[in-house]
Design a protein around this motif. Structure first.
Motif, PDB file in Angstrom:
ATOM      1  N   LEU A 197      18.069  -7.871   7.568  1.00  0.00           N
ATOM      2  CA  LEU A 197      16.891  -7.927   6.707  1.00  0.00           C
ATOM      3  C   LEU A 197      15.750  -8.762   7.270  1.00  0.00           C
ATOM      4  CD1 LEU A 197      18.666  -8.334   3.240  1.00  0.00           C
ATOM      5  CD2 LEU A 197      17.883  -6.236   4.364  1.00  0.00           C
ATOM      6  N   ARG A 198      15.950  -9.342   8.429  1.00  0.00           N
ATOM      7  CA  ARG A 198      14.869 -10.144   8.996  1.00  0.00           C
ATOM      8  C   ARG A 198      13.710  -9.248   9.435  1.00  0.00           C
ATOM      9  NH1 ARG A 198      16.408 -15.253   9.268  1.00  0.00           N
ATOM     10  NH2 ARG A 198      18.613 -15.800   9.573  1.00  0.00           N
ATOM     11  N   ILE A 199      12.507  -9.744   9.163  1.00  0.00           N
ATOM     12  CA  ILE A 199      11.298  -9.015   9.544  1.00  0.00           C
ATOM     13  C   ILE A 199      10.970  -9.322  11.003  1.00  0.00           C
ATOM     14  CG2 ILE A 199       8.834  -8.701   9.057  1.00  0.00           C
ATOM     15  CD1 ILE A 199      10.679  -7.653   6.891  1.00  0.00           C
ATOM     16  N   GLY A 200      10.510  -8.295  11.734  1.00  0.00           N
ATOM     17  CA  GLY A 200      10.148  -8.483  13.133  1.00  0.00           C
ATOM     18  C   GLY A 200       8.922  -9.364  13.280  1.00  0.00           C
ATOM     19  N   SER A 201       8.533  -9.608  14.506  1.00  0.00           N
ATOM     20  CA  SER A 201       7.369 -10.444  14.774  1.00  0.00           C
ATOM     21  C   SER A 201       6.411  -9.737  15.716  1.00  0.00           C
ATOM     22  CB  SER A 201       7.811 -11.776  15.402  1.00  0.00           C
ATOM     23  OG  SER A 201       8.484 -11.537  16.621  1.00  0.00           O
ATOM     24  N   GLY A 202       5.164 -10.204  15.720  1.00  0.00           N
ATOM     25  CA  GLY A 202       4.167  -9.652  16.635  1.00  0.00           C
ATOM     26  C   GLY A 202       3.915  -8.172  16.385  1.00  0.00           C
ATOM     27  N   PHE A 243       7.570   0.039   6.785  1.00  0.00           N
ATOM     28  CA  PHE A 243       6.338  -0.299   7.501  1.00  0.00           C
ATOM     29  C   PHE A 243       6.550  -0.638   8.973  1.00  0.00           C
ATOM     30  CE2 PHE A 243       7.771  -4.566   6.583  1.00  0.00           C
ATOM     31  CZ  PHE A 243       7.191  -5.367   7.559  1.00  0.00           C
ATOM     32  N   GLU A 244       7.758  -1.004   9.389  1.00  0.00           N
ATOM     33  CA  GLU A 244       7.990  -1.350  10.785  1.00  0.00           C
ATOM     34  C   GLU A 244       8.427  -0.159  11.630  1.00  0.00           C
ATOM     35  OE1 GLU A 244       9.543  -5.836  11.054  1.00  0.00           O
ATOM     36  OE2 GLU A 244      10.855  -4.565   9.856  1.00  0.00           O
ATOM     37  N   GLY A 245       8.576   1.012  11.012  1.00  0.00           N
ATOM     38  CA  GLY A 245       9.053   2.194  11.726  1.00  0.00           C
ATOM     39  C   GLY A 245       8.099   2.665  12.808  1.00  0.00           C
ATOM     40  N   LYS A 263       3.431   5.814  11.261  1.00  0.00           N
ATOM     41  CA  LYS A 263       3.531   4.405  11.670  1.00  0.00           C
ATOM     42  C   LYS A 263       2.174   3.691  11.643  1.00  0.00           C
ATOM     43  CE  LYS A 263       2.844   5.087  16.659  1.00  0.00           C
ATOM     44  NZ  LYS A 263       3.441   4.919  17.990  1.00  0.00           N
ATOM     45  N   PHE A 264       2.244   2.363  11.549  1.00  0.00           N
ATOM     46  CA  PHE A 264       1.073   1.522  11.730  1.00  0.00           C
ATOM     47  C   PHE A 264       0.878   1.301  13.226  1.00  0.00           C
ATOM     48  CE2 PHE A 264       2.401   0.227   7.424  1.00  0.00           C
ATOM     49  CZ  PHE A 264       1.203   0.395   6.760  1.00  0.00           C
ATOM     50  N   THR A 265      -0.343   0.981  13.592  1.00  0.00           N
ATOM     51  CA  THR A 265      -0.590   0.638  14.992  1.00  0.00           C
ATOM     52  C   THR A 265      -0.026  -0.757  15.257  1.00  0.00           C
ATOM     53  OG1 THR A 265      -2.722  -0.431  14.566  1.00  0.00           O
ATOM     54  CG2 THR A 265      -2.735   1.967  14.912  1.00  0.00           C
ATOM     55  N   PRO A 266       0.228  -1.112  16.514  1.00  0.00           N
ATOM     56  CA  PRO A 266       0.718  -2.460  16.813  1.00  0.00           C
ATOM     57  C   PRO A 266      -0.190  -3.558  16.262  1.00  0.00           C
ATOM     58  CG  PRO A 266       0.983  -1.058  18.734  1.00  0.00           C
ATOM     59  CD  PRO A 266       0.208  -0.254  17.737  1.00  0.00           C
ATOM     60  N   ARG A 267      -1.502  -3.345  16.346  1.00  0.00           N
ATOM     61  CA  ARG A 267      -2.430  -4.368  15.838  1.00  0.00           C
ATOM     62  C   ARG A 267      -2.329  -4.490  14.316  1.00  0.00           C
ATOM     63  NH1 ARG A 267      -8.263  -3.053  17.977  1.00  0.00           N
ATOM     64  NH2 ARG A 267      -7.660  -1.032  17.119  1.00  0.00           N
ATOM     65  N   GLN A 268      -2.127  -3.356  13.626  1.00  0.00           N
ATOM     66  CA  GLN A 268      -1.969  -3.403  12.174  1.00  0.00           C
ATOM     67  C   GLN A 268      -0.662  -4.091  11.784  1.00  0.00           C
ATOM     68  OE1 GLN A 268      -2.267   0.780  11.324  1.00  0.00           O
ATOM     69  NE2 GLN A 268      -4.502   0.767  11.247  1.00  0.00           N
ATOM     70  N   LEU A 269       0.399  -3.826  12.557  1.00  0.00           N
ATOM     71  CA  LEU A 269       1.680  -4.493  12.303  1.00  0.00           C
ATOM     72  C   LEU A 269       1.535  -6.003  12.379  1.00  0.00           C
ATOM     73  CD1 LEU A 269       4.696  -2.659  14.014  1.00  0.00           C
ATOM     74  CD2 LEU A 269       4.394  -3.253  11.620  1.00  0.00           C
ATOM     75  N   LYS A 296      -8.688  -3.911  11.277  1.00  0.00           N
ATOM     76  CA  LYS A 296      -7.740  -3.200  12.138  1.00  0.00           C
ATOM     77  C   LYS A 296      -7.416  -1.814  11.592  1.00  0.00           C
ATOM     78  CE  LYS A 296      -7.508  -6.894  14.650  1.00  0.00           C
ATOM     79  NZ  LYS A 296      -8.249  -6.956  15.917  1.00  0.00           N
ATOM     80  N   TRP A 297      -7.813  -1.536  10.359  1.00  0.00           N
ATOM     81  CA  TRP A 297      -7.572  -0.214   9.756  1.00  0.00           C
ATOM     82  C   TRP A 297      -8.814   0.677   9.828  1.00  0.00           C
ATOM     83  CZ3 TRP A 297      -4.537  -4.218   8.620  1.00  0.00           C
ATOM     84  CH2 TRP A 297      -3.179  -3.991   8.386  1.00  0.00           C
ATOM     85  N   ARG A 298      -9.885   0.183  10.449  1.00  0.00           N
ATOM     86  CA  ARG A 298     -11.100   0.982  10.532  1.00  0.00           C
ATOM     87  C   ARG A 298     -10.983   1.971  11.681  1.00  0.00           C
ATOM     88  NH1 ARG A 298     -15.405  -2.761  10.207  1.00  0.00           N
ATOM     89  NH2 ARG A 298     -15.349  -2.375   7.974  1.00  0.00           N
ATOM     90  N   THR A 299     -11.254   3.237  11.405  1.00  0.00           N
ATOM     91  CA  THR A 299     -11.150   4.296  12.412  1.00  0.00           C
ATOM     92  C   THR A 299     -12.533   4.648  12.944  1.00  0.00           C
ATOM     93  OG1 THR A 299      -9.272   5.217  11.202  1.00  0.00           O
ATOM     94  CG2 THR A 299     -10.299   6.631  12.867  1.00  0.00           C
ATOM     95  N   PRO A 300     -12.737   4.684  14.269  1.00  0.00           N
ATOM     96  CA  PRO A 300     -14.051   5.055  14.807  1.00  0.00           C
ATOM     97  C   PRO A 300     -14.371   6.511  14.516  1.00  0.00           C
ATOM     98  CG  PRO A 300     -12.434   4.920  16.572  1.00  0.00           C
ATOM     99  CD  PRO A 300     -11.761   4.395  15.338  1.00  0.00           C
TER     100      PRO A 300
END
Length: 461
Positions: free
Chosen positions: A6-11, A214-216, A222-228, A272-276
């Motif tokens: 159940l531990r949440i990842g980092s970075g 959310f970590e999938g 998936k979220f982008t690495p920056r969003q994660l 970080k969620w803004r799309t160009p």
């Protein structure tokens, strides 16, 4: 936490834990008994603290059930004050005891009748058909107990085992809620082995059985690495800071500690969620109707908001096109100026009236001023073309902007001026520019011929 993953990842790391064979739905034992363990942690009083962490008093729980008057009309009893009280007060130990505020005085009515929360939990488990406590021990691989003394030697204190013995005739009759709640906590935990197991398995199922966890690393969701990285900055302490007038709080709202400045706590950056934006090609200029031509283009992948730069490439190309257009306009004005000069000299030789010549000259100067203004408007429009308004793809938004004005269009003549318009309440679906229709052009030429004949008639007289 580690045992059940159940531990949440980092970075920016992903966690590919999704398992199609796991059912993430809520288990009956979890909802009916295990997750109600928090009832043993309830305080008898709720404290209030000011934004400077000054103690303002406390209120008895049974006296404030459903009493919104406190929050609405009492200065020192707002949501902010109670939130600070919750993060400063310690929780009660999880054991077989519940405060009398919820066992003897829960929702007292006008006749002094009340409910008992512990009795409600036990009865709810029976209504839901939950197996007895000893069956759940076996499910969680907790050592089997066939007698009350067996409880005392494995998971309960002697005092807790004797209290259960006073209520139940046999160890297999014990209900899940009182049996598991009265267990001795595991090392480093709040709960005994049975409730720890039931909660751990439930949260494990919620994580591994959720395709949208959310970590999938599923490319479609998936979220982008920056969003994660931003999501992992979230904390309850920061939530309290952002939604109350709290300025200092401990780093972990669940653990007592020295308060720190709210500004020092990590904050989620929603940029970080803004799309160009990317834009399609302009459509051809339409027909000249009422001296106006229109065209439009569509945003293909746009998630911009009002007056935000969307695409640097489109901005640069529009600016260069705007410069080209201005240079063509300038050349066109010079040639028109020479032509008008030759016409004026011709009219002087033929003896045309000065008043007519002056009138013609004033019209020309007005026309030049008008064109100069239009050119200025166009120039400012090209500078502002980097400020876009757009909608997401679903709404099929279109963008207003400026692009090449020198393109040739069928059935129309370019006037050399163009204006880019934006709608204050939303995106403009097209842009427009001024033009001269064939009809107006023929009328003007006819008018000139008429004046020429008139001038000749006067000369002959």
């Amino acid at each position: 936490m580690a045992k059940y993953g159940l531990r949440i990842g980092s970075g920016t790391a992903y966690a590919n834990v999704y398992n199609t064979s796991i059912d993430p739905s809520i288990r009956n034992a979890f909802a009916t008994a295990a997750f109600r363990m928090g009832h043993s942690m309830i305080h008898s009083n709720f404290s209030s603290f000011s934004s400077s962490h000054k103690f303002l008093g406390k209120d008895r729980l049974s006296e404030i059930f459903g009493d919104t008057n406190l929050i609405l009309n009492v200065n020192d009893r707002k949501v902010d004050h109670y939130c600070r009280g919750l993060v400063k007060d310690s929780v009660q130990t999880v054991d077989h005891k519940l405060t009398q505020e919820v066992t003897d005085r829960l929702f007292v009515d006008s006749n002094n009748n009340s409910l008992d929360l512990a009795a409600l939990n036990i009865q709810r488990g029976r209504d839901h058909g939950l197996p007895s406590y000893t069956k759940w021990r076996r499910y969680c691989n907790v050592p089997t107990a066939t007698s009350f003394s067996g409880l005392a030697s494995t998971t309960h204190t002697t005092t807790a085992a004797n209290l259960l013995k006073k209520v139940y005739n046999h160890v297999d009759d014990i209900d899940l809620f009182p049996g598991a709640l009265s267990e001795t906590p595991v090392a480093g935990g709040l709960l005994g082995p049975t409730f720890t197991c039931l909660l751990g398995k439930q949260f494990q199922a919620l994580k591994k059985g959720d395709r949208f966890w959310f970590e999938g690393n599923n490319a479609n969701v998936k979220f982008t690495p920056r969003q994660l990285r931003e999501i992992r900055k979230a904390s309850l302490s920061r939530v309290v800071c952002d939604n109350t007038d709290t300025f200092r709080i401990q780093q972990n709202a669940f653990i007592k500690g020295s308060p720190v400045s709210c500004e020092s706590l990590p904050e989620i950056n929603l940029n970080k969620w803004r799309t160009p934006c990317t834009w399609g090609s302009w459509s051809p200029w339409g027909k000249c109707l009422n001296d106006i031509q229109r065209r439009s283009r569509t945003s293909k992948n746009c998630d911009c908001t009002s007056r935000l730069k969307c695409s640097s490439e489109s901005i640069e190309s529009e600016e260069s096109e705007s410069k080209e257009s201005k240079s063509k306009e300038s050349k066109s004005k010079e040639s028109k100026s020479k032509e008008s000069g030759s016409k004026e000299s011709g009219s002087e030789e033929s003896g045309s009236k000065e008043s007519g010549s002056e009138e013609s000259g004033s019209k020309e100067s007005k026309s030049k001023e008008s064109k100069s203004k239009e050119s200025g408007s166009k120039e400012s429009g090209s500078k502002e073309s980097g400020l876009k308004k757009c909608k997401p793809k679903e709404s099929g938004s279109k963008e207003s902007g400026s692009e090449e004005s020198g393109s040739k269009e069928s059935g129309s003549e370019e006037s050399g001026s163009k204006e880019s318009r934006s709608n204050e309440s939303g995106p403009k679906g097209s842009e427009w520019r001024k033009c001269k229709s064939k009809e107006s052009g023929s009328k003007e030429s006819g008018s000139k011929e008429s004046k020429s004949k008139e001038s000749g008639s006067k000369e002959s007289e």
